[in-house]
Design a protein around this motif. Structure first.
Motif, PDB file in Angstrom:
ATOM      1  N   TYR A  58       0.855  -1.177   0.000  1.00  0.00           N
ATOM      2  CA  TYR A  58       0.000   0.000   0.000  1.00  0.00           C
ATOM      3  C   TYR A  58       0.894   1.231   0.000  1.00  0.00           C
ATOM      4  O   TYR A  58       1.853   1.310   0.756  1.00  0.00           O
ATOM      5  N   GLN A  81      -4.413   8.048   2.139  1.00  0.00           N
ATOM      6  CA  GLN A  81      -4.914   7.928   0.779  1.00  0.00           C
ATOM      7  C   GLN A  81      -4.157   8.925  -0.091  1.00  0.00           C
ATOM      8  O   GLN A  81      -3.353   9.704   0.402  1.00  0.00           O
ATOM      9  N   PHE A 103     -11.512   3.355  -5.456  1.00  0.00           N
ATOM     10  CA  PHE A 103     -12.303   3.982  -4.399  1.00  0.00           C
ATOM     11  C   PHE A 103     -13.710   3.408  -4.438  1.00  0.00           C
ATOM     12  O   PHE A 103     -14.103   2.724  -5.388  1.00  0.00           O
ATOM     13  N   LYS A 104     -14.448   3.696  -3.395  1.00  0.00           N
ATOM     14  CA  LYS A 104     -15.808   3.164  -3.251  1.00  0.00           C
ATOM     15  C   LYS A 104     -16.833   4.223  -3.630  1.00  0.00           C
ATOM     16  O   LYS A 104     -16.713   5.385  -3.233  1.00  0.00           O
ATOM     17  N   ARG A 124     -17.009  -0.596  -6.625  1.00  0.00           N
ATOM     18  CA  ARG A 124     -15.567  -0.362  -6.549  1.00  0.00           C
ATOM     19  C   ARG A 124     -15.099   0.162  -7.903  1.00  0.00           C
ATOM     20  O   ARG A 124     -15.161  -0.542  -8.911  1.00  0.00           O
ATOM     21  N   CYS A 126     -12.220   0.948 -10.169  1.00  0.00           N
ATOM     22  CA  CYS A 126     -10.860   0.417 -10.145  1.00  0.00           C
ATOM     23  C   CYS A 126     -10.338   0.226 -11.563  1.00  0.00           C
ATOM     24  O   CYS A 126     -11.065   0.406 -12.548  1.00  0.00           O
ATOM     25  N   TYR A 200      -7.877  -4.324   1.321  1.00  0.00           N
ATOM     26  CA  TYR A 200      -7.588  -3.390   0.227  1.00  0.00           C
ATOM     27  C   TYR A 200      -8.214  -2.016   0.465  1.00  0.00           C
ATOM     28  O   TYR A 200      -7.805  -1.029  -0.144  1.00  0.00           O
ATOM     29  N   ASP A 201      -9.187  -1.927   1.360  1.00  0.00           N
ATOM     30  CA  ASP A 201      -9.768  -0.642   1.734  1.00  0.00           C
ATOM     31  C   ASP A 201     -10.474  -0.762   3.085  1.00  0.00           C
ATOM     32  O   ASP A 201     -11.686  -0.975   3.140  1.00  0.00           O
ATOM     33  N   HIS A 203     -10.877   1.653   5.245  1.00  0.00           N
ATOM     34  CA  HIS A 203     -11.136   2.993   5.778  1.00  0.00           C
ATOM     35  C   HIS A 203     -12.523   3.152   6.381  1.00  0.00           C
ATOM     36  O   HIS A 203     -12.711   3.943   7.304  1.00  0.00           O
ATOM     37  N   THR A 227     -16.687   9.855  -4.698  1.00  0.00           N
ATOM     38  CA  THR A 227     -16.513   8.776  -3.735  1.00  0.00           C
ATOM     39  C   THR A 227     -17.568   8.820  -2.633  1.00  0.00           C
ATOM     40  O   THR A 227     -18.008   9.899  -2.218  1.00  0.00           O
ATOM     41  N   GLN A 254      -7.343   4.871  -2.745  1.00  0.00           N
ATOM     42  CA  GLN A 254      -6.409   3.882  -2.201  1.00  0.00           C
ATOM     43  C   GLN A 254      -5.547   3.366  -3.348  1.00  0.00           C
ATOM     44  O   GLN A 254      -6.074   3.022  -4.400  1.00  0.00           O
TER      45      GLN A 254
END
Length: 438
Positions: A58, A81, A103-104, A124, A126, A200-201, A203, A227, A254
């Motif tokens: 990361y 981030q 990101f979400k 996601r 990506c 992987y995320d 947060h 996001t 991320q």
């Protein structure tokens, strides 16, 4: 000698089955409770991708306010981030085997009206390398390629539950799904996938479920959304202006890379330092270089992914086991002292203190081992109760070989704690006083 002492211990335990049952039950209860919560802690702290956790890293770079650190309590910490502009810059490196930001988001799916009403699904955003980095298992199809990223092709990957809901679990590759106001072609369907924790995320929660939809990253600009995860910023800009937002110091992405060798890692760190030095010359990143590469387990440790409750419950359960063992000291002491005349005769016939001590320790450990097997049974029941609190999940709290060995070790430790003083006490009594009475 060990088998002789074991035989003597079993005979001693048979003499008073009620007292023996009480001791075994006490140890078993302590082992059952402690093994249940130690297993919970063990599951929470497991490596979520052991086959490649040492090559996934990361990325953190420090773009924060030059007048104050990211974390006042830890000046060495860097933002967790990266900005959009930094992600674009990092993606230009050819050093990583795979790389990508993500990101979400939260987007509306419009199913066939006969199936369901429109609903929001976690998405996601990506790049194609996401599926190569984290290797989620596919039931049908696969992820998209880099051409889809560059050409902004309207493709999508669905998770198992979404495919069940929209297409009844059939192979939906090649079919279309309406997301917001666009039609996307399904190129892949995942098998049930529940990385535990969501490394992987993490947060918005280390144990949050993975997203339901996976879509090429740059569609967030084309479709005009942002996001739904965490965003932090220290500089002022017009949040309603998309150009200013993308050029700002706001962090919301991320970023992961795969570095398969030590040389790759060193080269990538050099690249990060060169990148931040270049940004400093442009007037950004005025703080000292603070670039970091966290392996998966280092990243989870940095994010304190293991819940505090799991750690606290494990400690409390171990203390409970110690209390259970300590409560047996009085019972064992009375039991051993009752046979003081017998022990005195053995001592007079030439038995050493060490042999007497060892005989009684074997008896205590026998209680501990039997109690341990009872405790393992109680732990299995306890873990089934814990699993019932998480219906429909793909992960499972269960005893593996490591936890079975841990339970046996705890049993031996508990037996030693309970029997150490009583065994020492009986072997240290002068035999002469009891022999006179005989």
């Amino acid at each position: 000698m060990v088998f002789y002492n074991l035989r003597m211990a079993l005979k001693s335990l048979k003499r008073n089955p009620v007292l023996t049952g009480l001791m075994i039950g006490g140890i078993g209860l302590g082992i059952g409770v402690s093994t249940t919560f130690v297993t919970g802690f063990y599951i929470f702290s497991m490596d979520p991708i052991p086959e490649k956790s040492d090559v996934l890293f990361y990325v953190e770079i420090d773009n924060w306010d030059p007048n104050r650190p990211w974390d006042d309590d830890d000046p060495s910490a860097a933002p967790t981030q990266v900005t959009y502009r930094d992600m674009v810059g990092l993606m230009k490196s050819e050093i990583p085997s795979f790389q990508g930001g993500s990101f979400k988001a939260s987007l509306f799916i419009h199913p066939d009206p006969e199936i369901a009403r429109p609903y929001k699904a976690l998405t996601r955003m990506c790049f194609a390398d996401f599926f190569r980095l984290f290797e989620p298992p596919f039931a049908f199809g696969s992820g998209w390629d880099q051409n889809a990223d560059e050409g902004l092709e309207q493709v999508v990957v669905l998770d198992h539950e979404t495919n069940q809901k929209l297409f009844g679990g059939e192979n939906s590759v090649g079919r279309t799904v309406r997301i917001e106001e666009r039609e996307f072609e399904v190129v892949g369907v995942l098998k049930p996938w529940r990385p535990f924790p969501k490394y992987y995320d993490p947060h918005n929660g280390s144990f949050e479920k993975p997203e339901q939809i996976y879509m090429p990253f740059e569609f967030f600009q084309a479709m005009g959304f942002r996001t739904s995860g965490n965003t932090s910023n220290w500089s002022s800009f017009d949040w309603d202006d998309d150009e200013q937002y993308l050029a700002s110091e706001a962090i919301w992405i991320q970023f992961w890379v795969q570095l398969d060798s030590k040389d790759q890692k060193e080269a990538y760190l050099s690249f990060l330092n060169s990148y931040t030095d270049g940004q400093r010359q442009l007037g950004r990143m005025q703080r000292p270089n603070n670039n970091k590469l966290f392996s998966v387990m280092e990243w989870l440790d940095d994010r304190e992914a293991v819940p505090e409750e799991a750690t606290s419950l494990m400690i409390i359960s171990l203390l409970f086991l110690i209390v259970c063992a300590l409560n047996l000291i009085g019972i064992l002491l009375g039991k051993f002292l009752a046979r003081a005349p017998e022990v005195s005769v053995r001592r007079a016939l030439g038995a050493s203190r060490l042999s007497v001590f060892f005989q009684h320790i074997v008896e205590c450990e026998t209680v501990g081992i039997i109690g341990g097997f009872l405790g393992i049974g109680l732990a299995v029941v306890g873990l089934q109760i814990v699993n019932s609190l998480f219906p429909g999940e793909t992960f499972e709290f269960a005893l593996d070989t490591n936890m079975l060995m841990a339970a046996i070790l705890l049993s031996l430790v508990a037996g030693l704690i309970a029997g150490l003083y009583p065994a020492w006490r009986i072997c240290s009594i002068p035999p002469a006083s009891y022999l006179k009475e005989q």
